[in-house]
Design a protein around this motif. Structure first.
Motif, PDB file in Angstrom:
ATOM      1  N   MET A  30      -9.960   5.395  -9.515  1.00  0.00           N
ATOM      2  CA  MET A  30      -9.712   4.143  -8.820  1.00  0.00           C
ATOM      3  C   MET A  30      -8.636   3.418  -9.607  1.00  0.00           C
ATOM      4  O   MET A  30      -8.810   3.133 -10.794  1.00  0.00           O
ATOM      5  CB  MET A  30     -10.993   3.326  -8.718  1.00  0.00           C
ATOM      6  N   ASP A  31      -7.518   3.187  -8.965  1.00  0.00           N
ATOM      7  CA  ASP A  31      -6.383   2.512  -9.587  1.00  0.00           C
ATOM      8  C   ASP A  31      -6.119   1.206  -8.869  1.00  0.00           C
ATOM      9  O   ASP A  31      -6.198   1.147  -7.634  1.00  0.00           O
ATOM     10  CB  ASP A  31      -5.132   3.391  -9.504  1.00  0.00           C
ATOM     11  N   LYS A  73       0.833  -1.202   0.000  1.00  0.00           N
ATOM     12  CA  LYS A  73       0.000   0.000   0.000  1.00  0.00           C
ATOM     13  C   LYS A  73       0.872   1.258   0.000  1.00  0.00           C
ATOM     14  O   LYS A  73       0.646   2.183  -0.781  1.00  0.00           O
ATOM     15  CB  LYS A  73      -0.930   0.010   1.212  1.00  0.00           C
ATOM     16  N   GLU A  74       1.867   1.281   0.870  1.00  0.00           N
ATOM     17  CA  GLU A  74       2.773   2.437   0.930  1.00  0.00           C
ATOM     18  C   GLU A  74       3.479   2.639  -0.404  1.00  0.00           C
ATOM     19  O   GLU A  74       3.619   3.774  -0.876  1.00  0.00           O
ATOM     20  CB  GLU A  74       3.803   2.234   2.042  1.00  0.00           C
ATOM     21  N   ASN A  75       3.929   1.554  -1.013  1.00  0.00           N
ATOM     22  CA  ASN A  75       4.656   1.655  -2.278  1.00  0.00           C
ATOM     23  C   ASN A  75       3.756   2.075  -3.427  1.00  0.00           C
ATOM     24  O   ASN A  75       4.177   2.840  -4.298  1.00  0.00           O
ATOM     25  CB  ASN A  75       5.362   0.340  -2.597  1.00  0.00           C
ATOM     26  N   ALA A  76       2.512   1.603  -3.449  1.00  0.00           N
ATOM     27  CA  ALA A  76       1.580   2.023  -4.501  1.00  0.00           C
ATOM     28  C   ALA A  76       1.327   3.526  -4.415  1.00  0.00           C
ATOM     29  O   ALA A  76       1.347   4.231  -5.429  1.00  0.00           O
ATOM     30  CB  ALA A  76       0.272   1.245  -4.398  1.00  0.00           C
ATOM     31  N   ILE A  77       1.118   4.026  -3.209  1.00  0.00           N
ATOM     32  CA  ILE A  77       0.898   5.464  -3.025  1.00  0.00           C
ATOM     33  C   ILE A  77       2.144   6.256  -3.407  1.00  0.00           C
ATOM     34  O   ILE A  77       2.058   7.252  -4.130  1.00  0.00           O
ATOM     35  CB  ILE A  77       0.448   5.761  -1.579  1.00  0.00           C
ATOM     36  N   THR A  80      -8.702   8.002  -5.353  1.00  0.00           N
ATOM     37  CA  THR A  80      -8.114   9.337  -5.275  1.00  0.00           C
ATOM     38  C   THR A  80      -9.091  10.424  -5.709  1.00  0.00           C
ATOM     39  O   THR A  80     -10.058  10.171  -6.411  1.00  0.00           O
ATOM     40  CB  THR A  80      -6.843   9.468  -6.141  1.00  0.00           C
ATOM     41  N   HIS A  81      -8.765  11.626  -5.284  1.00  0.00           N
ATOM     42  CA  HIS A  81      -9.459  12.840  -5.706  1.00  0.00           C
ATOM     43  C   HIS A  81      -8.422  13.695  -6.416  1.00  0.00           C
ATOM     44  O   HIS A  81      -7.404  14.066  -5.825  1.00  0.00           O
ATOM     45  CB  HIS A  81     -10.027  13.577  -4.488  1.00  0.00           C
ATOM     46  N   PHE A  99      -4.992  11.183  -1.853  1.00  0.00           N
ATOM     47  CA  PHE A  99      -5.281   9.768  -1.698  1.00  0.00           C
ATOM     48  C   PHE A  99      -6.332   9.623  -0.609  1.00  0.00           C
ATOM     49  O   PHE A  99      -6.067   9.867   0.559  1.00  0.00           O
ATOM     50  CB  PHE A  99      -4.008   8.990  -1.372  1.00  0.00           C
ATOM     51  N   VAL A 100      -7.530   9.234  -1.012  1.00  0.00           N
ATOM     52  CA  VAL A 100      -8.665   9.161  -0.099  1.00  0.00           C
ATOM     53  C   VAL A 100      -8.636   7.866   0.700  1.00  0.00           C
ATOM     54  O   VAL A 100      -8.878   7.859   1.897  1.00  0.00           O
ATOM     55  CB  VAL A 100      -9.989   9.303  -0.873  1.00  0.00           C
TER      56      VAL A 100
END
Length: 127
Positions: A95-96, A9-13, A82-83, A68-69
């Protein structure tokens, strides 16, 4: 949640934020595996078409922003909600989805993007 899912999750963001904000080459170097399958029809397969696309977006739309919501991780997949605000105050919800390999590298991507309308029949936000 496992450490692997948290890290993915951290890496995707980090990957998305870095590419979106103008450094897609570094994002690919840090977070993408040797193969990269792209499902967005506006972007070619492989790392270089991704880099080229995000360099063009940074050049053409330097004042865009992203928030990042939420993020969700399961198995080898991470979903980001995301917004985004683009020039002219055009707002989008995206949405990714990213698939990670066993080494924790991103190897596949899907997305969907929708412009946020000025009004809503149900009065709810898109988040």
């Amino acid at each position: 949640m496992s450490e692997e899912l948290i890290k993915n999750k951290e890496n995707a963001i980090a990957f998305y934020e870095m590419a979106y904000n103008g450094n897609p080459k570094r994002a690919v170097e840090l977070y993408v595996g040797s193969d990269y399958i792209q499902h967005n029809p506006l972007v070619g397969d492989g790392p270089q078409p991704f880099i080229d696309y995000f360099n063009r977006m940074a050049s053409e739309y330097p004042n865009k922003s992203i928030e990042f919501v939420r993020s969700v991780a399961e198995d080898n997949l991470v979903a980001l909600h995301t917004h985004q605000i683009w020039p002219g105050n055009e707002e989008y919800v995206t949405m990714d989805f990213f698939r990670f390999d066993r080494d924790g590298k991103i190897v596949e991507h899907w997305d969907a993007m929708q412009q946020i309308p000025k009004t809503s029949e149900n009065g709810n936000t898109m988040y």
